[in-house]
Write a protein that holds these residues in place. Structure first.
Motif, PDB file in Angstrom:
ATOM      1  N   ASP A  75     -13.577   3.011  -5.752  1.00 33.59           N
ATOM      2  CA  ASP A  75     -12.219   3.478  -5.519  1.00 33.59           C
ATOM      3  C   ASP A  75     -11.211   2.344  -5.473  1.00 33.59           C
ATOM      4  N   SER A  76     -11.631   1.167  -5.946  1.00 34.16           N
ATOM      5  CA  SER A  76     -10.701   0.035  -5.908  1.00 34.16           C
ATOM      6  C   SER A  76      -9.693   0.155  -7.047  1.00 34.16           C
ATOM      7  N   ARG A 374      -1.061   0.980  -3.843  1.00 30.61           N
ATOM      8  CA  ARG A 374      -1.798  -0.256  -3.579  1.00 30.61           C
ATOM      9  C   ARG A 374      -1.239  -1.490  -4.264  1.00 30.61           C
ATOM     10  N   CYS A 375      -0.470  -1.297  -5.319  1.00 33.19           N
ATOM     11  CA  CYS A 375       0.039  -2.444  -6.073  1.00 33.19           C
ATOM     12  C   CYS A 375       1.493  -2.767  -5.770  1.00 33.19           C
ATOM     13  N   GLU A 381       4.687  -2.925   2.889  1.00 25.92           N
ATOM     14  CA  GLU A 381       5.599  -2.990   4.039  1.00 25.92           C
ATOM     15  C   GLU A 381       5.507  -1.716   4.875  1.00 25.92           C
ATOM     16  N   VAL A 382       5.447  -0.565   4.191  1.00 23.67           N
ATOM     17  CA  VAL A 382       5.368   0.707   4.907  1.00 23.67           C
ATOM     18  C   VAL A 382       4.057   0.790   5.684  1.00 23.67           C
ATOM     19  N   HIS A 404      -8.208  -2.192   1.502  1.00 17.59           N
ATOM     20  CA  HIS A 404      -8.045  -2.306   0.045  1.00 17.59           C
ATOM     21  C   HIS A 404      -6.780  -3.098  -0.298  1.00 17.59           C
ATOM     22  N   MET A 405      -5.720  -2.906   0.482  1.00 15.56           N
ATOM     23  CA  MET A 405      -4.433  -3.532   0.172  1.00 15.56           C
ATOM     24  C   MET A 405      -4.287  -4.909   0.807  1.00 15.56           C
ATOM     25  N   GLY A 406      -5.276  -5.324   1.600  1.00 20.32           N
ATOM     26  CA  GLY A 406      -5.212  -6.628   2.236  1.00 20.32           C
ATOM     27  C   GLY A 406      -4.183  -6.703   3.329  1.00 20.32           C
ATOM     28  N   VAL A 407      -3.938  -5.553   3.985  1.00 25.02           N
ATOM     29  CA  VAL A 407      -2.978  -5.506   5.092  1.00 25.02           C
ATOM     30  C   VAL A 407      -3.772  -5.529   6.393  1.00 25.02           C
ATOM     31  N   GLY A 408      -3.469  -6.469   7.253  1.00 28.16           N
ATOM     32  CA  GLY A 408      -4.223  -6.627   8.490  1.00 28.16           C
ATOM     33  C   GLY A 408      -4.036  -5.455   9.432  1.00 28.16           C
TER      34      GLY A 408
END
Length: 409
Positions: A75-76, A374-375, A381-382, A404-408
């Protein structure tokens, strides 16, 4: 590429990253001589730790460095990296028209083939396959530029110019989605110039629309408003011959982008006026259509009403507009439009503090068109805002999306 020795693959990817051997060596903490020996195959790379370090410096999946297909989760989503951005930049920086004064122009592809490729690229964009499109754009740009140069002064010159203008617009919109706003502006600006040679005012109108989108993304809301309204006024229907579906669509799309620029400024009166004009144009169409790839129609006007409310910080109003949406008509829109709307409404719910519903909207957009979520830097930001407001551990689907989005988290 798969058959190349690993040293040659290192040299290939280092060159694509536009690194000299010395710069590459410095980043690895090695000598230039060591790099040279690796690339020539004199020195073997027999430690996986070193291979992984090289892949990290090259910002590359280690599987590619080993000559294998990257291992991705099912699902990436494969977005765009800086190398691909630079390849698009290089294609935009070509000046084949000048070179043609001194050298024979390159052999162009046949225009029917180009037309098919451009149509496919538009659909790829409207299905939010941004990574796929970004990798196809450099060649598409070069082919369209070659055709424009080769057919200059012939009966096919306006057709070739039209196709090049469209490719510039595809590039502009894709780059803007991915956060490359200045390149998006450059591509849109190129399209305006080419559209004049194509002798198509509607193509020039959509090129203006792309430029205004890029300006708005760069924080230049007032110039974006002015250019949209100026060209919309020139294309405003003035009689029966001016009310074709194509003209109404381009005119309406310009008004809607004017709405977004006015909302960014906080000019409510202009927002209302432009929405009224767009609604009137939409009434002249038989439902939602996609002339000149605008996706313009009554439903898209409704979506922009909600998006404008979000821009003005009116989250509750945006939600109310969303709740009156004709879902049957909405479901017929292409994935990019629908996922973009879910992102807007996620922002609306976040504005009113409803983190749960904001998460649902973001996940709905991700299920529909993953690349749109994701891109896009805006979606990051949201999601970051949602995670900050979430008490305790976020729900598993939200946590997985953040991973997946690299958001902590």
């Amino acid at each position: 590429m798969d058959e190349l020795p690993i040293g040659r693959r290192v040299a290939y990817w280092r060159t694509r990253r536009k690194m000299s051997q010395q710069v590459f060596a410095d980043r690895l903490g090695k000598s230039k001589s060591w790099v040279d020996k690796v690339e020539r195959g004199v020195r073997r790379l027999d430690k996986f730790s070193v291979v992984y370090e090289i892949a990290d410096v090259l910002q590359l999946d280690v599987q590619l460095l080993l000559g294998k297909d990257p291992q991705r989760r099912p699902d990436s989503v494969n977005c765009i990296d800086q190398v691909e951005v630079e390849e698009i930049r290089a294609a935009l920086e070509r000046y084949d028209q000048i070179s043609a004064f001194f050298y024979a122009p390159p052999e162009p592809p046949a225009l029917p083939e180009m037309r098919k490729a451009v149509g496919h690229a538009w659909l790829t964009y409207q299905h939010a396959k941004y990574g796929v499109l970004a990798r196809a754009l450099p060649k598409l740009l070069r082919d369209a530029q070659a055709a424009d140069t080769a057919f200059a002064g012939t009966e096919q010159s306006s057709d070739a110019a039209h196709l090049l203008g469209e490719v510039y617009q595809i590039a502009s919109s894709t780059l803007r989605k991915l956060g490359e706003h200045e390149l998006g502006w450059l591509a849109g600006d190129r399209s305006i110039a080419v559209s004049q040679r194509a002798n198509d005012p509607l193509l020039a109108g959509t090129a203006t629309y792309r430029v205004a989108l890029a300006l708005l993304s760069m924080g230049r809301a007032r110039p974006a408003l002015e250019v949209n309204v100026n060209i919309a006024n020139r294309l405003a229907p003035g009689g029966p011959e001016d009310t074709t579906a194509e003209r109404l669509s381009v005119y309406g799309a310009l008004l809607l982008q004017g709405v977004m620029a006015a909302a960014r400024i906080g000019d409510m009166a202009t927002v209302r006026d432009l929405l009224t004009g767009a609604e009137e144009a939409a009434r002249g169409l038989d439902g939602d259509q996609n002339h000149y790839w605008t996706s313009f129609g009554p439903t898209n006007v409704h979506l922009h009403r909600a998006a404008a409310a979000v821009e003005m910080g009116e989250g509750r109003l945006a939600i109310e507009v969303h709740e009156t949406l004709n879902m049957e008509a909405f479901s017929r829109l292409l994935p990019e439009r629908r996922a973009h709307h879910f992102l807007d409404i996620a922002r609306g719910y976040a504005l009113v503090g409803d983190v749960s519903r904001a998460s649902e909207m973001l996940l709905e957009g991700d299920r529909l068109a993953p690349s749109e979520i994701r891109c896009r830097p805006l979606a990051r930001e949201v999601l970051s805002d949602i995670l900050r407001r979430t008490r305790g551990t976020p729900p598993q689907p939200v946590a997985e999306l953040a991973e997946h989005m690299g958001v902590g988290v």
